[in-house]
Design an enzyme around this catalytic site. Structure first.
Site, short mmCIF file in Angstrom:
data_model
loop_
_atom_site.label_atom_id
_atom_site.label_comp_id
_atom_site.label_asym_id
_atom_site.label_seq_id
_atom_site.Cartn_x
_atom_site.Cartn_y
_atom_site.Cartn_z
NE ARG A 38 -2.06 -1.40 3.48
CZ ARG A 38 -2.40 -1.18 4.73
NH1 ARG A 38 -3.57 -0.63 5.03
NH2 ARG A 38 -1.59 -1.49 5.72
CG ASN A 71 -3.94 -4.57 3.00
OD1 ASN A 71 -3.37 -4.47 1.92
ND2 ASN A 71 -3.29 -4.55 4.14
#
Length: 93
Positions: A18, A36
């Site tokens: 990320r 996620n």
């Protein structure tokens, strides 16, 4: 302006994916989010100028060094008008 939604599968959680995506979004002036997903996938919703978006997608397809991308699905979606890029959490709506 173009917008896409990505579903990225593989070893993409717990490897800084990320943050890697967020850094590249800033580099290529992309707005949207990364998060996620339950089950181990990562979702990216990204919009920007087509050439910059293409460069960003190539980086996302590779991921950071510790990641292993086994599936990279791209869906074209209507432009939303995001004004920044951020990391979202699963519970964010």
């Amino acid at each position: 302006m173009k917008r896409v939604r990505l579903i990225i599968e593989g070893r993409v959680q717990g490897v800084g994916f990320r943050y890697f995506v967020q850094d590249n979004a800033r580099r290529y002036q992309i707005n949207g989010y990364v998060k996620n997903m339950p089950g181990g996938n990562v979702e990216v919703d990204a919009e920007g100028e087509p050439e910059m978006l293409d460069n960003f997608l190539e980086k996302c397809r590779m991921g950071p060094p510790q990641a292993v991308v086994s599936s990279f699905k791209i869906f074209d979606v209507p432009v939303y008008g995001y004004t920044r890029f951020r990391i979202r959490h699963c519970e964010d709506f």
